[in-house]
Design a protein around this motif. Structure first.
Motif, short mmCIF file in Angstrom:
data_model
loop_
_atom_site.label_atom_id
_atom_site.label_comp_id
_atom_site.label_asym_id
_atom_site.label_seq_id
_atom_site.Cartn_x
_atom_site.Cartn_y
_atom_site.Cartn_z
N GLN A 29 0.97 -15.88 6.46
CA GLN A 29 1.03 -14.96 5.20
C GLN A 29 1.85 -13.57 5.29
N LEU A 30 1.90 -13.14 6.63
CA LEU A 30 3.09 -12.15 6.87
C LEU A 30 4.38 -12.76 6.57
N GLY A 31 4.62 -14.11 6.88
CA GLY A 31 6.03 -14.95 6.68
C GLY A 31 6.24 -14.83 4.98
N ARG A 32 5.14 -14.99 4.21
CA ARG A 32 5.27 -15.15 3.10
C ARG A 32 5.70 -13.53 2.37
N TRP A 33 5.04 -12.47 2.99
CA TRP A 33 5.43 -11.32 2.36
C TRP A 33 6.59 -10.86 2.71
N LEU A 34 7.30 -11.43 3.93
CA LEU A 34 8.75 -11.00 4.41
C LEU A 34 9.87 -11.79 3.43
N GLN A 35 9.30 -12.86 3.07
CA GLN A 35 10.15 -13.73 2.25
C GLN A 35 10.15 -13.38 0.83
N GLY A 36 8.86 -12.51 0.43
CA GLY A 36 8.97 -12.13 -0.91
C GLY A 36 9.93 -10.76 -1.05
N LEU A 37 9.98 -10.03 0.12
CA LEU A 37 11.10 -8.80 -0.06
C LEU A 37 12.47 -9.42 -0.06
N ALA A 38 12.75 -10.61 0.26
CA ALA A 38 13.94 -11.03 0.13
C ALA A 38 14.18 -11.83 -1.36
N LEU A 39 13.10 -12.05 -1.93
CA LEU A 39 13.13 -12.35 -3.51
C LEU A 39 12.94 -11.44 -4.37
N GLY A 40 13.10 -10.09 -4.18
CA GLY A 40 13.07 -9.36 -5.21
C GLY A 40 12.15 -8.13 -5.05
N TRP A 41 10.98 -8.39 -4.21
CA TRP A 41 9.86 -7.65 -4.16
C TRP A 41 10.27 -6.40 -3.45
N ARG A 42 9.51 -5.10 -3.54
CA ARG A 42 9.77 -3.71 -2.98
C ARG A 42 8.80 -3.38 -2.07
N TYR A 43 9.18 -3.13 -0.89
CA TYR A 43 8.17 -2.58 0.19
C TYR A 43 7.81 -1.02 -0.02
N HIS A 44 6.62 -0.54 -0.07
CA HIS A 44 6.18 0.79 0.13
C HIS A 44 4.93 0.94 0.56
N GLU A 45 4.79 1.75 1.56
CA GLU A 45 3.58 2.14 2.27
C GLU A 45 2.53 0.70 2.44
N GLY A 46 2.97 -0.26 3.01
CA GLY A 46 1.87 -1.04 3.30
C GLY A 46 1.81 -2.31 2.23
N ARG A 47 2.41 -2.26 1.22
CA ARG A 47 2.39 -2.97 -0.06
C ARG A 47 3.61 -3.29 -0.39
N ILE A 48 3.99 -4.62 -1.00
CA ILE A 48 4.75 -4.84 -1.84
C ILE A 48 4.76 -5.04 -3.38
N TYR A 49 5.76 -4.67 -3.91
CA TYR A 49 5.81 -4.69 -5.47
C TYR A 49 6.69 -5.46 -6.18
N PHE A 50 6.62 -5.89 -7.29
CA PHE A 50 7.55 -6.81 -8.05
C PHE A 50 7.58 -6.11 -9.39
N PHE A 51 8.93 -5.76 -9.91
CA PHE A 51 9.19 -4.92 -11.05
C PHE A 51 9.61 -6.08 -12.01
N SER A 52 9.20 -6.84 -12.99
CA SER A 52 9.69 -7.91 -13.79
C SER A 52 11.12 -7.61 -14.56
N GLY A 53 11.82 -8.36 -14.57
CA GLY A 53 12.92 -8.12 -15.49
C GLY A 53 12.65 -8.86 -17.03
N ASP A 54 11.54 -9.59 -17.15
CA ASP A 54 11.40 -9.93 -18.57
C ASP A 54 10.04 -9.45 -18.95
#
Length: 245
Positions: free
Chosen positions: A104-129
Motif C-alpha cells: 500500500q505504501l508503494g502504491r501511495w508513492l507511485q501515486g505521487l509520481a502520477l500527479g497526486w500531491r502530498y500534504h500532512e500525511g495524505r495525498i490529494y488529486f486535483f482533476s484536470g477534467d
C-alpha cells in the motif's frame, strides 16, 4: 616621296579620373521593419521557452520535495513499528499483513509520481477534467480514494490555496437522514466546524435537475464552500489517507 609626319591614326590612351567610392546604401524601411520584427519575435520565443523551462524545473523540484517528505514521514512512522525492514510491523502482525502494508505504501508513492500531491500525511488529486459529483466520486473510488473531506482549518486553507480560484467538487453531500450533510469517506460532519460561504448552503431548486445537494470549493470567499446541483460538471479533488488501515 614626301616626308612622313605623325601617324594620325595612332591610338590615343585616354585616362579618366577614378570614380569616387559609392556610399553604402541603407536598407529599405520595409526591410528594417522586418528585421526588427524577426528580432522581437525571436526574443519573445526565447523568453517563453525560458519561462516554460523554469516552470518545469519548479514543478520537478516541488514533486521531488513532496516525495521526500512522504518517504521521511513514512519512515518516521515505521521506525518504532518496523525495526526490521523485512519483518512484521508489530510483534502481533503477520508477515502477510506487513506485506500488504508495504504494498500500500508503494502504491501511495507511485501515486505521487502520477500527479497526486502530498500534504500532512495524505495525498490529494486535483482533476484536470470536469465530472458530475457522482461520476467524480466514482473516479476517486477507482483510485482507492474518495472525494476529499475537510476536517480542519489547516486542510481547508491548503485546499483553497491549491484550488487557485477554481470550482472543485468535495466529498460532502446532503444524502444523510432528512437531507443532512455527510462526508462520503465517513468523516464526521459538524456544522460548527464547516467552511460554508456566507449564505450557503441555500439549496437552490433547479426544477427537473433537482436541488443543490452537493458541495464544492468555490472562488467566492477564497475557496469557501458552496452547494450546487450534483448533476452539473466541475473539477474535483480526491483524497487518500497515508495511515495504513
Amino acid at each position: 616621296m614626301a616626308a612622313t609626319g605623325p601617324d594620325l591614326y595612332e591610338p590615343l590612351q585616354i585616362r579618366y579620373p577614378p570614380s569616387p567610392p559609392a556610399a553604402p546604401r541603407s536598407p529599405p524601411a520595409a526591410s528594417r521593419r522586418a528585421s526588427g520584427t524577426i528580432l522581437a519575435v525571436g526574443t519573445a520565443v526565447l523568453l517563453v521557452l525560458g519561462a516554460a523551462l523554469a516552470a518545469l524545473v519548479i514543478l520537478h523540484v516541488q514533486g521531488q520535495a513532496e516525495l521526500q517528505a512522504a518517504r521521511a514521514e513514512l519512515a518516521a512512522a515505521g521506525n518504532p513499528l518496523l525495526p526490521d525492514p523485512n519483518g512484521p510491523w508489530s510483534p502481533r502482525e503477520s508477515s502477510a499483513a506487513a506485506q500488504r502494508r508495504k504494498d500500500q505504501l508503494g502504491r501511495w508513492l507511485q501515486g505521487l509520481a502520477l500527479g497526486w500531491r502530498y500534504h500532512e500525511g495524505r495525498i490529494y488529486f486535483f482533476s484536470g477534467d470536469r465530472k458530475s459529483w457522482g461520476d467524480a466520486e466514482a473516479a476517486c473510488r477507482s483510485a482507492h480514494a474518495h472525494l476529499v473531506s475537510v476536517t480542519s482549518p489547516e486542510e481547508q486553507d491548503y485546499l483553497a490555496r491549491e484550488a487557485r480560484g477554481g470550482s472543485y467538487w468535495i466529498g460532502l453531500s446532503a444524502t444523510g437522514p432528512g437531507g443532512s450533510w455527510r462526508w462520503t469517506d465517513g468523516a464526521p460532519y459538524s456544522q460548527a466546524k464547516s467552511f460554508w460561504a456566507p449564505g450557503q448552503p441555500d439549496s437552490t431548486d433547479y426544477g427537473q435537475w433537482g436541488q443543490e445537494s452537493c458541495a464544492q470549493i468555490h472562488p467566492v470567499g477564497n475557496g469557501l464552500w458552496n452547494d450546487h446541483n450534483c448533476n452539473f460538471t466541475f473539477l474535483w479533488i480526491c483524497k487518500r489517507d497515508l495511515s495504513p488501515p
